[in-house]
Design a protein around this motif. Structure first.
Motif, short mmCIF file in Angstrom:
data_model
loop_
_atom_site.label_atom_id
_atom_site.label_comp_id
_atom_site.label_asym_id
_atom_site.label_seq_id
_atom_site.Cartn_x
_atom_site.Cartn_y
_atom_site.Cartn_z
N ARG A 28 -0.17 3.53 -8.91
CA ARG A 28 -1.42 4.29 -8.85
C ARG A 28 -1.46 5.43 -9.86
O ARG A 28 -2.54 5.90 -10.23
CB ARG A 28 -1.60 4.84 -7.43
N PRO A 86 4.29 1.64 -5.02
CA PRO A 86 2.83 1.66 -4.94
C PRO A 86 2.24 2.96 -5.49
O PRO A 86 1.16 2.95 -6.10
CB PRO A 86 2.55 1.52 -3.44
N PRO A 121 -2.80 8.44 0.98
CA PRO A 121 -4.01 7.96 0.30
C PRO A 121 -4.29 8.66 -1.02
O PRO A 121 -3.86 9.79 -1.25
CB PRO A 121 -5.10 8.26 1.32
N ASP A 179 0.83 -1.20 0.00
CA ASP A 179 0.00 0.00 0.00
C ASP A 179 0.87 1.25 0.00
O ASP A 179 1.92 1.29 0.66
CB ASP A 179 -0.91 0.02 1.23
N ASP A 239 2.08 5.04 1.06
CA ASP A 239 2.11 5.64 2.39
C ASP A 239 1.32 6.95 2.47
O ASP A 239 1.40 7.66 3.46
CB ASP A 239 3.55 5.86 2.87
#
Length: 368
Positions: free
Chosen positions: A267, A263, A193, A189, A191
């Motif tokens: 994205r 990550p 959002p 994931d 770090d």
């Protein structure tokens, strides 16, 4: 195959491209059966990775010597001290091959000649930058008996001009991503959002003039003006020495470094490279490996990297850059098509397997 005792010299232990290539070089040589040690001129967050495959250490008193370099009038003293440290490290390790992984570590070439040690200089810098480092370390004359390795065709051409050698006399070893590591870390994931409906335009790298953060801010402003109703985020990951003028007004987020950028890169809807100068940026290939289309300026060997996996526009043409980003943000099918082509291109042309094979040929070459 007779194992070779190799000392890999990295100019620093940052998470930038050249030190990560040093980590790959050391790992691949160990896996091929060679005895390897790694030495970094400066400490940094990559030391743990550098030490994964082989013993890794930092030169003595790095911060003291760095302060001395910045002191006016002590340039000659600092150079003599750096050369002495390099000679002592070579005597301590007694390698059969000195693998200097950047012209920023070229101070090792002269003492390696004194000790009659074979030398490889793996160049990751464009001609002007490489020439500056070599001049700074008084190492230009040392290239004659050094095996030169270029990270890209453009660097190979620059080295041919710099040395007067034919291009084919410079070994071409294109930088490649560590595909297994990138894929594994990208599954974690991020770090920070991201909203599900965010369209994310990303960039990774140190925030410095050469990397074009000011140009990227201009791109962000133009894209936001073209897409006022869309939730577009511009996110730059990397060391930030000072605020970038106009970033807040343009909605460009300079979020600083992260221990795991992958990550975030997965994205990204569009990966960008706004550099003014970048010979063969590893981050382009890493983005492509993750299936992300790239928009970049046509500098160094970037066009050869991107191919059919994105859009390459004339250097510093902010309008063309913004138009290419806007086009991809509004066309999800085209993003997917280019991202698929990007991943396929990296797998076919820039795999870690091919890199390891070419590296082994270089290290065991007769007459090296």
């Amino acid at each position: 195959m007779t194992p070779v005792r190799v000392l890999v010299i990295s100019h620093e232990a940052s998470r930038s491209g050249a030190p990560r290539v040093a980590a790959m070089v050391s790992r691949d040589l160990v896996e091929a059966g060679h005895e390897v040690a790694v030495l970094s001129r400066l400490p940094g967050p990559l030391m743990a990775d550098l030490g994964t495959a082989a013993p890794a250490a930092v030169e003595p008193l790095p911060r003291v010597r760095r302060r001395l370099r910045r002191t006016r009038g002590l340039r000659g003293v600092t150079f003599a001290l750096d050369t002495a440290v390099a000679a002592l490290e070579l005597l301590r390790h007694r390698p059969g091959l000195v693998y200097v992984n950047s012209t920023a570590a070229a101070v090792y070439l002269r003492p390696a000649r004194w000790l009659r040690l074979p030398r490889v200089l793996h160049v990751h810098e464009s001609g002007a930058v490489a020439s500056s480092f070599l001049r700074h370390e008084h190492a230009a004359a040392e290239l004659e008996r050094t095996t030169l390795v270029a990270c890209s065709p453009s660097v190979r051409a620059d080295l041919a001009v710099l040395t007067g050698r034919p291009p084919e006399a410079v070994v071409l070893l294109p930088s490649v991503p560590d595909d297994d590591l990138v894929a594994r870390l990208a599954d974690l994931d991020p770090d920070r959002p991201y909203a599900a409906d965010d369209l994310v335009v990303g960039c990774c790298g140190s925030v410095e003039h050469r990397k074009g953060p000011d140009l990227w801010v201009q791109v962000a402003r133009r894209v936001r003006e073209a897409l006022p109703q869309r939730a577009v985020r511009f996110v730059w990951l990397g060391d930030l020495a000072a605020p970038v003028p106009g970033a807040d007004e343009a909605g460009a987020e300079f979020v600083g470094p992260t221990t795991n950028p992958y990550p975030h890169m997965r994205r990204f809807d569009v990966a960008t490279l706004p550099s003014r100068d970048d010979p063969f940026p590893l981050v382009v290939l890493e983005s492509m490996l993750l299936g992300t289309p790239v928009v970049a300026f046509d500098v160094g060997g970037v066009a050869q990297q991107v191919g059919d996996g994105g859009r390459v526009v004339p250097a510093e043409d902010v309008d063309a850059f913004a138009a290419a980003v806007t086009e991809l943000l509004v066309d999800a099918d085209e993003r997917h098509r280019l991202g698929t082509a990007a991943a396929r291109r990296v797998d076919g042309l820039y795999s870690s397997r091919v890199f390891a094979e070419r590296l082994e040929e270089l290290v065991v070459a007769p007459g090296r």
